[in-house]
Motif scaffolding. Structure first.
Motif, PDB file in Angstrom:
ATOM      1  N   ASP A   4       0.851  -1.188   0.000  1.00 49.56           N
ATOM      2  CA  ASP A   4       0.000   0.000   0.000  1.00 49.56           C
ATOM      3  C   ASP A   4       0.883   1.233   0.000  1.00 49.56           C
ATOM      4  N   ALA A   6       0.108   5.550   0.253  1.00 50.10           N
ATOM      5  CA  ALA A   6      -0.928   6.573   0.350  1.00 50.10           C
ATOM      6  C   ALA A   6      -0.358   7.845   0.952  1.00 50.10           C
ATOM      7  N   ARG A  13      -6.821  10.121   4.388  1.00 52.85           N
ATOM      8  CA  ARG A  13      -6.190   9.632   3.158  1.00 52.85           C
ATOM      9  C   ARG A  13      -6.651  10.472   1.978  1.00 52.85           C
ATOM     10  N   SER A  14      -5.713  10.803   1.108  1.00 54.62           N
ATOM     11  CA  SER A  14      -6.051  11.651  -0.027  1.00 54.62           C
ATOM     12  C   SER A  14      -5.261  11.206  -1.248  1.00 54.62           C
ATOM     13  N   GLU A  15      -5.725  11.638  -2.389  1.00 51.78           N
ATOM     14  CA  GLU A  15      -5.043  11.335  -3.646  1.00 51.78           C
ATOM     15  C   GLU A  15      -3.840  12.265  -3.810  1.00 51.78           C
ATOM     16  N   GLY A  16      -2.837  11.788  -4.494  1.00 46.73           N
ATOM     17  CA  GLY A  16      -1.652  12.606  -4.716  1.00 46.73           C
ATOM     18  C   GLY A  16      -0.856  12.087  -5.891  1.00 46.73           C
ATOM     19  N   GLU A  18       1.601  10.023  -8.189  1.00 49.94           N
ATOM     20  CA  GLU A  18       2.036   8.635  -8.136  1.00 49.94           C
ATOM     21  C   GLU A  18       3.539   8.529  -7.956  1.00 49.94           C
ATOM     22  N   ALA A  23       5.396  13.104  -4.520  1.00 49.17           N
ATOM     23  CA  ALA A  23       4.515  12.966  -3.363  1.00 49.17           C
ATOM     24  C   ALA A  23       5.210  13.435  -2.090  1.00 49.17           C
TER      25      ALA A  23
END
Length: 332
Positions: A4, A6, A13-16, A18, A23
């Motif tokens: 995992d 993240a 948790r959030s998108e960021g 890749e 990141a």
């Protein structure tokens, strides 16, 4: 492999991006975010990218890849490295199994590396994602949650070992059974499992004491918030309870083994006394029969009509007398 990956911002948790480098840069700019990467038994090639992006120390990387480490806490320039040994116990087979969890924490990142099946990282991540207030404290919260989960499971294993030890103790001291011939091997195997448990639990006391800021190691640990010390102190207290339980289990197993060996010795002495008693009872008629079996000419009893019945009665009376004597003294 990467299990995992993240980004957590403000405890959620959030998108960021890749890309790991992007990141990490994003998390460091926002100050309330961090990236958490979880790996399971990674190869050297798989770990190279993580090492390069996060600047992990080569000695810590070597430990994380090879595993088979004692629980410890190492401080490097750009990261903090901690090793824990989760433990599992299978009551049916009386086997203690251990895994390894390596945790790297640094400026806005957490890298966890798991070896073996005994590791609660998936449950820890789920728990933290449902507790944003705790997760908001960043990598320190992750390190605390992993340590807390590992030590809490130690308590469960210690309780299970105590239950099995009570059953083994009851078997050894049972008046009906008194322990079979395989009991000694079971006790010895149980002692080995307690030793395996002790190897995982004992060395963790000093790293947790450093994180808790207690005793002779009260200096501040980098990358760990000072406000987290009371939480690590609570984990350290639980670990102290586990260590006390392990020491008690080890002493009890040794005492039970000594008691079992003493019982076996007493039982052998009882058997020898019984054999000696029966041998003594057999010696009397053998002696009388041996005397009258000699080929001497001048033996008046040989011509006496009642000599044979009298000797049979004398033998029987001697046997009854010896039997009652040995029985009263507990030899038979």
């Amino acid at each position: 492999m990467i299990v995992d990956c993240a980004i957590y911002r403000d405890g959620r948790r959030s998108e960021g991006p890749e890309d790991l480098s992007d990141a990490l840069d994003l998390c460091r700019l926002q100050h309330d975010a961090f990236v958490w990467i979880g790996l399971y038994e990674p190869t050297e090639k798989e770990f190279d990218r993580v090492t390069e992006e996060f600047g992990l120390h080569p000695l810590a990387v070597e430990d994380a890849l090879k595993a088979h480490q004692r629980p410890k806490l190492e401080v490097y320039d750009d990261s903090l490295f901690m090793v824990l040994k989760p433990v599992g116990y299978e009551p049916k087979s009386d086997v203690v199994s251990s895994g390894e969890v390596m945790v790297f924490i640094g400026d806005s990142f957490v890298v966890t590396v798991r070896h073996g099946e005994e590791a609660p990282l998936g449950a820890v991540r789920d728990r933290l994602e449902h507790e944003p207030e705790m997760l908001r404290h960043g990598p320190t919260a992750v390190l605390y949650a992993i340590s807390d989960a590992v030590v809490d499971h130690y308590l469960d294993v210690a309780d299970e070992l105590s239950i099995d030890l009570e059953e083994l103790e009851a078997e050894v001291f049972s008046p009906a059974v008194g322990g079979s011939r395989h009991t000694a091997s079971r006790i010895y195997n149980f002692k080995r499992q307690v030793l395996e448990f002790r190897r995982a639990v004992g060395p963790l006391a000093q790293p947790l004491a450093r994180l808790a800021g207690s005793g002779m190691v009260s200096a501040r640990v980098p990358f760990v918030h000072d406000e987290a010390q009371p939480f690590f102190r609570d984990v350290s207290d639980h670990l102290t309870r586990v260590n006390e339980s392990v020491e008690g289990l080890d002493r009890l197993v040794s005492d039970i083994l000594s008691a079992h060996l003493a019982q076996m010795s007493v039982r052998q002495n009882d058997d020898m006394r019984k054999i000696s008693a029966w041998a003594a009872m057999a010696a009397v008629p053998t002696m009388i029969a041996g005397v009258y079996g000699m080929n001497f000419e001048h033996m008046p009893e040989l011509t006496w009509r009642w000599s044979y019945p009298l000797l049979i009665v004398a033998m029987a009376a001697a046997e009854v007398l010896l039997y009652r004597l040995f029985k009263s003294r507990g030899w038979l």
